[in-house]
Design an enzyme around this catalytic site. Structure first.
Site, mmCIF file in Angstrom:
data_model
loop_
_atom_site.group_PDB
_atom_site.id
_atom_site.type_symbol
_atom_site.label_atom_id
_atom_site.label_comp_id
_atom_site.label_asym_id
_atom_site.label_seq_id
_atom_site.Cartn_x
_atom_site.Cartn_y
_atom_site.Cartn_z
ATOM 1 C CE LYS A 317 -3.163 0.501 3.430
ATOM 2 N NZ LYS A 317 -3.345 1.764 4.138
ATOM 3 C CB SER A 318 3.805 2.280 2.003
ATOM 4 O OG SER A 318 3.235 2.207 3.272
ATOM 5 N NE ARG A 322 6.209 6.513 0.884
ATOM 6 C CZ ARG A 322 5.358 6.279 1.883
ATOM 7 N NH1 ARG A 322 4.264 5.555 1.663
ATOM 8 N NH2 ARG A 322 5.553 6.779 3.087
ATOM 9 N NE ARG A 418 -5.356 7.915 11.228
ATOM 10 C CZ ARG A 418 -4.622 7.134 10.437
ATOM 11 N NH1 ARG A 418 -5.144 6.662 9.322
ATOM 12 N NH2 ARG A 418 -3.389 6.830 10.764
ATOM 13 C CD GLN A 466 0.672 8.087 7.483
ATOM 14 O OE1 GLN A 466 0.135 8.920 8.207
ATOM 15 N NE2 GLN A 466 0.066 6.986 7.097
ATOM 16 C CG ASP A 612 0.671 -0.105 9.392
ATOM 17 O OD1 ASP A 612 0.340 0.723 10.258
ATOM 18 O OD2 ASP A 612 1.031 0.214 8.250
ATOM 19 C CE LYS A 639 -0.071 3.865 13.077
ATOM 20 N NZ LYS A 639 0.697 4.592 12.059
ATOM 21 N NE ARG A 684 -2.657 -2.105 8.261
ATOM 22 C CZ ARG A 684 -2.400 -2.486 7.001
ATOM 23 N NH1 ARG A 684 -2.579 -3.735 6.639
ATOM 24 N NH2 ARG A 684 -1.978 -1.615 6.111
HETATM 25 C C1 S3P Z 1 2.720 4.674 6.369
HETATM 26 C C2 S3P Z 1 3.305 4.988 7.553
HETATM 27 C C3 S3P Z 1 2.791 4.532 8.846
HETATM 28 C C4 S3P Z 1 1.810 3.381 8.678
HETATM 29 C C5 S3P Z 1 0.816 3.632 7.591
HETATM 30 C C6 S3P Z 1 1.534 3.823 6.265
HETATM 31 C C7 S3P Z 1 3.310 5.213 5.123
HETATM 32 O O1 S3P Z 1 2.099 5.596 9.475
HETATM 33 O O2 S3P Z 1 1.146 3.150 9.894
HETATM 34 O O3 S3P Z 1 -0.071 2.546 7.469
HETATM 35 O O4 S3P Z 1 2.958 4.726 4.035
HETATM 36 O O5 S3P Z 1 4.139 6.123 5.208
HETATM 37 P P1 S3P Z 1 2.858 6.642 10.442
HETATM 38 O O6 S3P Z 1 3.818 7.383 9.618
HETATM 39 O O7 S3P Z 1 1.778 7.527 10.979
HETATM 40 O O8 S3P Z 1 3.500 5.790 11.479
#
Ligand code: S3P
Length: 757
Positions: A317-318, A322, A418, A466, A612, A639, A684
């Site tokens: 996903k991350s 990107r 959030r 993030q 996560d 989260k 999750r």
């Molecule tokens: C992510 C960073 C994490 C993670 C999220 C995805 C990212 O969050 O929990 O699911 O893609 O950069 P945080 O940066 O808030 O820890």
């Protein structure tokens, strides 16, 4: 609630109100009123048990009534008020169900001189195809919206009683002012009816010459369904609300002119942008409907089973987020493979389409992104809706802070609660202008400060990829150097991918630095499987005796592999095979075989590397022998849900000794029982409790699972294929669903109404 409920008019919606009041025990006696010519209908209503008595004299009908509901067409409201006036009683509550509220208020003003304070105007947004007492149903209002439009002097206790009445009938009640109601309904109900009538009128005349209806299919039927509504009623509604409707007709005309121009000019890109925006906006409408109307998807897992076989879980996903962001800003064409086709990543994709980027796909995980260059984004016409995705909102806030246009970022209920100050505060230090709500949450109103951002040297108070990524993206548009220091290593996909796109980024120890001096050159991206999705299977196979599973092509970037380290410390048997580097990211196959686990104190340095995965690691802990202790994980509280509290609640509901702490949890391994848990809409958590079923001794029901689609839409089908007995409403074999669960689903074909007034 009431001794005597009097319904004026039981032929249209009134019959269903009477039936609902009867079903939910809301009145001892239900009285119907109708004109002399309606008495036969009222007699049928009595025979069917819908009402207890009926009258053609208003005086008798309303005598001693504690509530009177006016359920006649809106155009008759004034004459009904005139009829009621001599018998209007101070202790009685009056309400109506008209679809325009301004007209009801004006009718009351005309008849009474002032709107009585015991009149509570209301509007159930529900209708029935057929209008007769025989066709009335007691569940017409179930999960339907109902709007109450009180005036400033409306009696509070009367308002509360009406609200309670409708809630008991199953409605979702909102309160708003009259003008707002009429404006909203003009756009979402009255205009669509007019357009449906207009189109059928137009084509009906053409059909007389050229038989076009003969060849009209589903699209025509769907679009024009509401033109089957009662013409008298709609004439009345449209006339009553014309002040709100006329400006909307003008806007519609302009929109059609715009589309005509795009066609004349062969501007297929803009046409696609418009259609694609409409497509996602409609999806947003459907999602919201699903979320508020039903919390619809429920999973049920039967106890036991083991996981066996081979699987490739969907893309990371991350990295998917990107890939769209950097591919869009690159010069040239970027091909992406393995893109995650789930709601979160698709929200990012849509946001970039809304900013003028042409993106082909997704087609089986493949995207072709026609990059527009670092300065090529265009102002979106509307707000950018990012669904459930924190990554999308936080990264975009950095990227958009330095653009030459303004943007508004919105999200769903979870995302809107959030914390966003963690990004807006450091961005403000760079000169960004981003407004949040008072609580520091979305919507984010971003005023683009092109050419005005300045680099900062920022030490992050929390370990967040993030926040780091947000600032690096802002740094690409800032004067001087932008540096971010992280208190502990966090995922580094942004840095790796920037390098993959030939953009200079420098790391020294825990500090990453970027400047505006650089260009992104298009690059091909192969997104590996998401280790966060693989984690459910790593835990599942570790806890279920007899399991033996091979997970292919999983991303094992060292900033993400905390879950493997923690499970191995607990005694799991996980082998990393076939390691290779693909597109700058390490990838491997993971082989996992059942092995008894033991409780551990989770080392704090592993927390950000498995951030996560804790929901499912808590399940592993519940199956381990002895105690598992987690601390230093306060980030879990912010989260998609408060993952410490929601997991502790769920584990306790299953009989597990799980004690939440400020920044973690203490779990005593032991038997897992059956029961009902809620995921609180957190994908999750829904998937973690499904995995718990492998070791439970009775079935587990998990509520509110729709958001599994944000990261892993294939989860249900895959987990079943590998050996877990899971049923859910939208699984491929939905026929096996527990009776009743599907009933709550808002299906588009179900409850179709020709009178959605
Ligand atoms: C992510 C960073 C994490 C993670 C999220 C995805 C990212 O969050 O929990 O699911 O893609 O950069 P945080 O940066 O808030 O820890």
């Amino acid at each position: 609630m009431f001794d005597r409920l009097c319904i004026i008019g039981v032929g249209l919606i009134g019959g269903s109100i009477a039936r609902a009041a009867r079903k939910y025990g809301l009145s001892k006696n239900i009285i119907g009123y109708g004109r002399q010519q309606d008495q036969q209908n009222l007699e049928i209503a009595k025979r069917l048990g819908v009402i207890d008595e009926h009258y053609s004299e208003i005086e008798q009908a309303v005598q001693d009534a504690d509530c009177v509901v006016i359920a006649t067409p809106v155009a008759s409201t004034e004459s009904i008020f005139a009829l009621l006036k001599p018998y209007w009683a101070d202790q009685t509550i009056y309400t109506d169900v008209g679809s325009t509220k301004g007209s009801v208020v004006s009718a009351a003003l005309k008849v009474f001189g002032a709107v009585p304070d015991n009149l509570v105007p209301a509007h159930p947004i529900a209708g029935a195809e057929l209008s007769s007492v025989e066709a009335s149903v007691d569940d017409l209002f179930l999960n339907k919206r109902l709007i109450i439009t009180p005036l400033s002097h409306t009696r509070t206790e009367a308002l509360h009683k009406i609200q309670y009445f409708w809630e008991r009938c199953g409605s979702i009640v909102s309160v708003m002012d009259v003008k707002h109601h009429d404006a909203v309904l003009a756009a979402t109900s009255h205009l669509p009816h007019i357009l449906a009538f207009a189109l059928v009128d137009l084509l009906g005349h053409k059909d007389e010459q050229s038989e076009i209806f003969k060849y009209a299919a589903g699209g025509f039927r769907d679009f024009t369904r509401i033109a089957s509504s009662n013409p008298d009623m709609w004439r009345d509604i449209c006339s009553a609300n014309k002040n709100e409707i006329i400006p909307l007709l003008q806007q519609t005309r302009e929109q059609l002119d715009k589309i005509q121009r795009l066609l004349e000019n062969d501007d297929s890109q803009q046409l696609l942008t418009l259609f694609a925006y409409a497509n996602t906006a409609r999806q947003r409408f459907l999602n919201q409907f699903e979320g508020t109307m039903s919390k619809s998807i429920t999973f049920q897992v039967q106890p036991g089973g083991r996981l066996q076989g081979e699987a490739r879980v969907p893309g990371d996903k991350s990295m998917s987020h990107r890939s769209v962001m950097l591919g869009s800003l690159a010069e040239g064409i970027t091909h992406v493979k393995g893109f995650l086709e789930a709601e979160d990543a698709l929200a990012t994709l849509q946001a970039f389409r809304d900013m003028g980027v042409e993106i082909e796909g997704p087609d089986n995980g493949c995207l072709t992104i026609h990059g527009v260059g670092k300065h090529g984004l265009k102002a979106p016409e509307n707000e950018l809706f990012l669904g459930n995705s924190g990554t999308s909102m936080r990264l975009l806030s950095g990227l958009l802070a330095g653009q030459p246009f303004n943007t508004v970022l919105t999200g769903d209920k979870s995302l809107s609660s959030r914390p966003m100050k963690r990004v807006t505060e450091p961005l403000a230090l760079m000169g960004a202008d981003i407004k949040t709500t008072e609580k520091g949450t979305a919507p984010l109103h971003i005023t683009g400060k092109a050419g005005q951002l300045k680099g900062i040297d920022y030490v992050m108070p929390m370990a967040s990829a993030q926040v780091k990524s947000c600032l690096l993206l802002a740094g690409m548009y800032a004067e001087g150097e932008t540096s971010v220091t992280e208190p502990a290593p966090t995922r580094d996909h942004t840095e790796r991918m920037l390098s993959g796109f030939s953009y200079p980024v420098n790391r020294e120890g825990s500090k990453v630095t970027i400047t505006a001096k650089g260009k992104l050159k298009a690059a091909d991206i192969d997104v590996p499987s998401d280790i966060s999705s693989a984690a459910f299977f790593l835990v599942g196979a570790s806890i279920a005796p007899g399991s033996n599973l091979l997970l292919k092509h999983v991303g094992i970037n060292p900033t993400r592999t905390g879950v493997i380290d923690i499970l191995r410390l607990m005694g799991a048997n996980i082998e990393v095979l076939n390691e290779q580097i693909v597109g700058g990211e390490p990838v491997a196959d993971l082989h996992v075989v059942y092995s008894p686990l033991k409780g551990i104190d989770i080392p704090e340095h592993l927390v950000p590397l498995a951030i996560d995965e804790f929901p499912v690691l808590f399940i592993a802990a519940a199956c381990a022998q002895g105690q598992t202790r987690l601390s230093g994980a306060e980030e879990l509280r912010v989260k998609e849900s408060d993952r410490i509290q929601v997991m502790a609640d769920g584990l306790q509901a299953l009989g597990v000794d799980a004690q939440p702490t400020e920044d973690g949890m203490v779990i005593q391994g032991g038997p897992i029982g059956g029961g009902v848990v809620t995921s609180q809409g957190d994908h999750r958590i829904a998937m973690s409790f499904s995995i718990a079923g492998l070791r439970a001794n009775a079935p587990i029901t998990i509520l509110d699972c729709a958001n599994v689609n944000t990261s892993f839409p294939e989860f249900k089908d895959l987990v079943k294929r590998l050996g877990l007995a899971l049923v859910c409403d939208d699984c491929k074999d939905a026929g096996s669903t527990t009776p009743g669960i599907g009933e709550l689903l808002p299906r588009e074909t179900k409850g179709s109404s020709a009178e959605e007034s």
